[in-house]
Design an enzyme around this catalytic site. Structure first.
Site, short mmCIF file in Angstrom:
data_model
loop_
_atom_site.label_atom_id
_atom_site.label_comp_id
_atom_site.label_asym_id
_atom_site.label_seq_id
_atom_site.Cartn_x
_atom_site.Cartn_y
_atom_site.Cartn_z
N HIS A 121 145.61 30.13 25.02
CA HIS A 121 145.53 30.03 26.20
C HIS A 121 144.78 31.52 26.82
CE1 HIS A 121 145.58 30.58 30.74
NE2 HIS A 121 145.77 29.25 30.95
N ASN A 122 145.90 32.45 26.86
CA ASN A 122 145.27 33.98 27.08
C ASN A 122 144.18 34.21 26.58
OD1 ASN A 122 147.23 32.87 28.70
ND2 ASN A 122 148.11 35.41 29.14
N GLU B 89 141.16 32.92 27.91
CA GLU B 89 140.91 33.88 29.65
C GLU B 89 139.74 34.82 28.66
OE1 GLU B 89 144.45 33.70 31.72
OE2 GLU B 89 144.06 35.72 32.22
N SER C 165 151.20 29.49 33.03
CA SER C 165 149.70 30.30 33.94
C SER C 165 149.54 29.56 35.05
CB SER C 165 148.61 29.41 32.43
OG SER C 165 148.16 30.68 33.37
N GLY C 166 149.08 31.06 35.81
CA GLY C 166 148.63 30.95 37.24
C GLY C 166 148.82 32.28 37.39
N ASN D 191 169.05 38.88 39.66
CA ASN D 191 168.29 40.16 39.27
C ASN D 191 169.26 40.91 38.70
OD1 ASN D 191 165.09 40.95 39.25
ND2 ASN D 191 165.94 42.31 40.24
N ARG D 192 168.48 41.77 38.40
CA ARG D 192 170.20 42.91 37.58
C ARG D 192 170.08 43.94 38.89
NH1 ARG D 192 167.43 46.84 33.47
NH2 ARG D 192 165.35 47.19 35.27
N LYS E 224 150.45 29.62 24.41
CA LYS E 224 149.91 29.92 26.04
C LYS E 224 149.63 31.07 25.67
CE LYS E 224 150.56 31.69 30.03
NZ LYS E 224 150.84 33.12 30.76
P1 ATR Z 1 156.28 41.87 37.57
O1 ATR Z 1 154.80 42.47 35.77
O2 ATR Z 1 156.05 40.64 38.12
O3 ATR Z 1 156.94 42.99 37.86
P2 ATR Z 1 157.81 42.64 35.05
O4 ATR Z 1 157.80 44.07 34.86
O5 ATR Z 1 157.99 42.06 33.99
O6 ATR Z 1 157.88 41.93 35.97
O7 ATR Z 1 159.71 42.09 35.18
C1 ATR Z 1 160.30 42.72 36.18
C2 ATR Z 1 161.83 42.34 36.14
O8 ATR Z 1 162.47 42.82 34.72
C3 ATR Z 1 162.35 43.04 36.70
O9 ATR Z 1 163.16 41.68 37.66
C4 ATR Z 1 163.79 43.13 36.51
O10 ATR Z 1 165.01 43.48 37.11
P3 ATR Z 1 164.93 45.03 38.09
O11 ATR Z 1 164.46 45.13 39.31
O12 ATR Z 1 166.61 45.07 38.14
O13 ATR Z 1 163.78 46.01 37.83
C5 ATR Z 1 163.32 43.11 35.23
N1 ATR Z 1 164.18 43.56 34.15
C6 ATR Z 1 163.95 44.49 32.99
N2 ATR Z 1 164.43 45.21 32.27
C7 ATR Z 1 165.90 44.27 32.34
C8 ATR Z 1 167.57 44.25 31.45
N3 ATR Z 1 167.03 44.73 30.70
N4 ATR Z 1 167.77 43.46 32.03
C9 ATR Z 1 167.36 42.76 33.08
N5 ATR Z 1 166.61 43.00 33.83
C10 ATR Z 1 165.74 43.62 33.49
#
Ligand code: ATR
Length: 485
Positions: free
Chosen positions: A190-191, A194, A133-134, A37-38, A187
């Protein structure tokens, strides 16, 4: 342990809810999973909280992540759609080698996926846009997965994805959909389906609540009952749960304290935009998207509530309608409208397949939507059978089984549309689906008049029913007809 054994079978980039659940799903099925993860906190938290569920290889940098993957490397991106996805794709592509596979598991717009596939394949890498999806629960315990991209990458990737997908009757809810953007296109539709499915359930609830004047708890019981028959589905099941919920703070039914403005992340809108471009009448999905938009127009609604003449309204009691009969009519109207939405969605899928040279197989899609995804429903078995029996089916509504179903539904459907109108209750999808159905079965449509009008003001010409060619009437001259081609 040899170095090979220490490598991960698959990697997940982006460890927000969906990404970390997907990583845990892979790990729990015995796969070693590289995770990145970033910001490292999410990686650390995942390993700290769930490290005991399987084998995780946490990485602090993209390079470390890529180095921890076995070849061909397979990395699923689960980050925010749009610019973040592009950024991560580029980082991975820089660190990977030809033959490696980058999978975008987010809700990307399929045309973005097509572009990315072109760019990535030019570097010798494989790019797979995979619809997943899910929701959170599906990602963790078994989603429905719709991977696109090159067929050859599915040979290496497919078994891994199938191992984490939902399984129905021994069949995993995952299959190769088609080249480049096919997975994300499917997909997306599909949405869209939905959206329509949720809206028709909403309309049924609204009628039971405001026409039949039932309480949310009573309506919850009705949905529980419906879930044992033709409407057996995840969405009907959770509807019963939501309606039974009581707000702890006020003691009111939770439904009554939830603001009635529906959110949307955009896939429904994309489905309708694509349908407009393809020239496919997805009226159910369209009305569902518009219904959410109107629900969100709060200032406008506030100005209009109690301020627009309703005309003469009536009630079920005044009309002498039996409540039990009405409930059954609403169930049938819901079923028929839902069927129309699916028929239209599959029409869009077929048209998208032709437009983009994807060999989409509607029967396979119905198969992999039977489990894991939000629209999972018993009647997808029937849709699967319909398209397997006749892959060239002109409309799902023409399948003998569904035709027989609609024959039993249509009188109720008409009654519900008429009654709702007399009571002043909105039923955009019920009503428009019935109009669509009547349009489809009409021998003549008013489009003939539209062609006449177009020819009158713009010399756009028309075709005749009795001979080939294009014709124009000299409207501003002597009104004789000339053949133009
Ligand atoms: P959810 O809806 O499940 O919360 P999301 O908003 O679609 O997820 O995506 C969030 C993810 O995208 C996080 O893992 C975020 O990383 P951080 O935890 O470091 O914020 C990642 N993300 C968002 N922008 C990013 C970027 N420019 N580079 C790398 N990862 C990024």
């Amino acid at each position: 342990m040899t170095e090979q054994q220490a490598l991960a079978h698959i990697g997940v980039v982006g460890l927000a809810v969906m990404g970390s659940n997907l990583a845990r799903n892979f790990a729990s099925r015995g796969h070693t999973v590289a995770v990145y993860n970033r910001s490292y906190e999410k990686t650390a938290l995942l390993v700290e909280e769930h490290g005991n569920e399987g084998s995780f290889l946490p990485a602090k940098s993209i390079e470390e992540f890529v180095a921890s993957l076995e070849r061909p490397r397979r990395a699923i991106i689960m980050v925010q759609a749009g610019a973040a996805t592009d950024a991560v794709i580029n980082q991975l592509a820089d660190a990977m080698e030809p033959g490696d596979i980058i999978i975008d598991g987010g809700n990307a717009l399929y045309t973005d996926t097509m572009r990315r596939e072109r760019e990535i394949s030019a570097k010798g890498l494989h790019f797979v846009g995979a619809g997943i999806s899910g929701g959170e629960e599906g990602a963790l315990n078994g989603p429905s997965i719709m991977p696109g991209g090159p067929k050859e990458s599915y040979e290496s990737l497919g078994p891994l994805l199938e191992s984490i997908a939902a399984v129905v009757d021994g069949v995993p809810c995952c299959t190769h959909i088609g080249a480049d953007g096919a997975g994300h296109f499917v997909k997306m539709v599909h949405n869209g389906i939905e959206y329509a499915d949720m809206q028709v359930i909403g309309e049924a609830y609204h009628l039971l609540r405001y026409a039949a004047r039932m309480t949310p708890a009573e309506i919850s019981d009705v949905f529980k009952e419906w879930n044992t028959g033709d409407l057996d589905s995840y969405l009907v099941e959770i509807t019963a749960e939501v309606l039974a919920q009581v707000d702890a703070e006020t003691g009111q039914p939770l439904i009554d304290v939830i603001v009635d403005s529906a959110g949307q992340k955009g896939t429904g809108r994309w489905t309708v935009k694509a349908a407009l471009d393809l020239g496919i009448a997805t009226t159910g999905i369209g009305e569902a998207v518009f219904a959410r938009a109107l629900s969100g127009a709060r200032t406008q609604r506030t100005a209009a509530v109690g301020n627009l003449p309703a005309g003469t309204l009536t009630t079920l009691e005044a009309l002498g309608v039996d409540r039990a009969d009405f409930i059954e009519d609403v169930r049938r109207a819901l079923y028929a409208s839902k069927l129309v939405a699916y028929a239209q969605g599959f029409d869009e899928i077929k048209a998208g397949g032709v437009e983009n040279n994807w060999e989409l197989r509607p029967g396979d899609l119905a198969t992999i939507w039977r489990g894991g995804c939000i629209i999972r429903a018993k009647f997808l078995n029937r849709i699967k059978e319909a398209y397997e029996t006749d892959p060239e089916l002109q409309s799902l509504l023409l399948d003998p089984y569904f035709k027989g179903e609609v024959a039993n539904l249509v009188d109720s459907w008409r009654r519900v549309v008429v009654l709702s109108t007399q009571l002043g209750l909105p039923i955009p999808v019920f009503a428009s689906s019935l109009s669509y159905y009547d349009s489809l079965r009409s021998e003549r449509l008013p489009a003939a008049l539209i062609q006449g009008q177009r020819d009158f003001f713009g010399a756009h010409t028309y075709e005749r029913t009795d001979k080939p060619g294009h014709f124009h009437t000299l409207w501003s001259g002597d009104r004789t007809e000339v053949q133009t081609s």
